[in-house]
Design a protein around this motif. Structure first.
Motif, PDB file in Angstrom:
ATOM      1  N   GLU A  36       3.503   1.144  -2.466  1.00 21.66           N
ATOM      2  CA  GLU A  36       3.405   0.926  -1.008  1.00 21.66           C
ATOM      3  C   GLU A  36       4.777   0.909  -0.341  1.00 21.66           C
ATOM      4  O   GLU A  36       4.894   0.505   0.804  1.00 21.66           O
ATOM      5  N   HIS A  91       3.250  -7.555   1.509  1.00 19.94           N
ATOM      6  CA  HIS A  91       1.910  -6.964   1.609  1.00 19.94           C
ATOM      7  C   HIS A  91       1.016  -7.608   0.562  1.00 19.94           C
ATOM      8  O   HIS A  91       1.409  -7.747  -0.600  1.00 19.94           O
ATOM      9  N   HIS A 133      -3.497  -8.925  -0.327  1.00 26.83           N
ATOM     10  CA  HIS A 133      -4.928  -8.753  -0.039  1.00 26.83           C
ATOM     11  C   HIS A 133      -5.616 -10.121  -0.035  1.00 26.83           C
ATOM     12  O   HIS A 133      -6.524 -10.361  -0.845  1.00 26.83           O
ATOM     13  N   HIS A 143      -8.446  -2.826   3.601  1.00 24.38           N
ATOM     14  CA  HIS A 143      -7.366  -2.869   2.617  1.00 24.38           C
ATOM     15  C   HIS A 143      -6.758  -4.274   2.452  1.00 24.38           C
ATOM     16  O   HIS A 143      -6.911  -4.878   1.406  1.00 24.38           O
TER      17      HIS A 143
HETATM   18 ZN   LIG Z   1      -2.558  -3.016  -0.868  1.00 21.15          ZN
END
Ligand SMILES: [Zn+2]
Length: 266
Positions: A76, A95, A97, A158
């Motif tokens: 990413e 980042h 989840h 996402h």
């Molecule tokens: Zn991700």
């Protein structure tokens, strides 16, 4: 002068917290910190963020070329580089989840209503970026416009991304996003959140100004009117359209509520 050793330790610590809090599973998530004009430290791909060593981090430049390290950077990394490009004030990107925030992102419900004072005074609100395939330039492009005005953003279907002036600042914003998402989820279970009035939001924006520690980013919210953050609001075009079509803010909220009810019934 930045202490690279300490920054590496801080990245490892924030990775450990991301994993322990369940904000990421397995090898998911990534962290980066800008340590120089053209030097970025990033977590390696394929490693759990809960068990990183500081010498595993990868050093790269703004184009993504690896300068130091034996691993490849996170897949990413393009999204991180896009954020640094759009926001010269940002020194770190996280980042993850997290369950509730990603739940809202997957249901395509932005956390863009002004309902909690702490969110209005810190993040403003939390918009949602349109879906794009993870690890692709499309994902990086999907957040460019939004991240110019937001320190935290949901990624449709996402997860979430946050940015800040250092790694702990970006990490704490991720905690804040998830805490907020959890509270809104509970409020919806209890019959729905009360949205603050534009007047109440304006007062909170004034308090936000006096804090002085926040970034300038504020994506605006569904409750505020055209004079809150004006053209800086990521929802501005939508609001203008709504305004032009003759709908009032109350009508917009009612139609959102009806959509929520239909979604619940389904
Ligand atoms: Zn991700």
């Amino acid at each position: 002068m930045l202490d690279e050793f300490q920054i590496r330790e801080d990245i490892v610590e924030c990775g450990r917290r991301l994993y322990q809090k369940g904000f990421v599973a397995a090898n998911d998530g990534n962290i980066s910190v800008k340590i120089g004009n053209d030097e970025i430290l990033a977590t390696p791909t394929g490693r759990s963020k809960g068990f990183l060593y500081s010498d595993e981090l990868v050093k790269l430049n703004h184009k993504g070329d690896v300068l130091e390290g034996n691993s490849k950077p996170s897949t990413e990394i393009l999204m991180h580089l896009a954020i640094y490009e759009e926001r010269p004030d940002v020194r770190s990107v996280v980042h993850a989840h997290p369950i509730y925030a990603t739940g809202f992102a997957t249901a395509n419900i932005p956390l863009a209503d002004c309902v909690l004072a702490e969110i209005v005074t810190t993040l403003g609100s939390i918009p949602i970026a349109p879906y794009a395939t993870p690890s692709t330039p499309e994902l990086a492009d999907s957040i460019r416009k939004i991240i110019r005005h937001a320190d935290a953003c949901l990624l449709a279907n996402h997860g979430a991304v946050t940015c800040g002036r250092n790694v702990f600042d970006a990490y704490y914003k991720m905690e804040r996003v998830e805490h907020f998402a959890h509270i809104i989820y509970v409020a919806k279970m209890l019959g729905g959140e009360r949205i603050l009035s534009p007047e109440e939001v304006q007062k909170l924006y004034q308090i936000r100004e006096t804090y002085g520690t926040q970034s300038h980013a504020n994506p605006g919210c569904l409750a505020c009117t055209e004079d809150c953050v004006g053209g800086d609001c990521v929802l501005y075009e939508k609001k203008i359209k709504t305004h032009d079509s003759g709908n009032t803010a109350d009508e917009t909220r009612i139609s959102a509520l009806i959509k929520d009810i239909i979604r619940t019934l389904n």
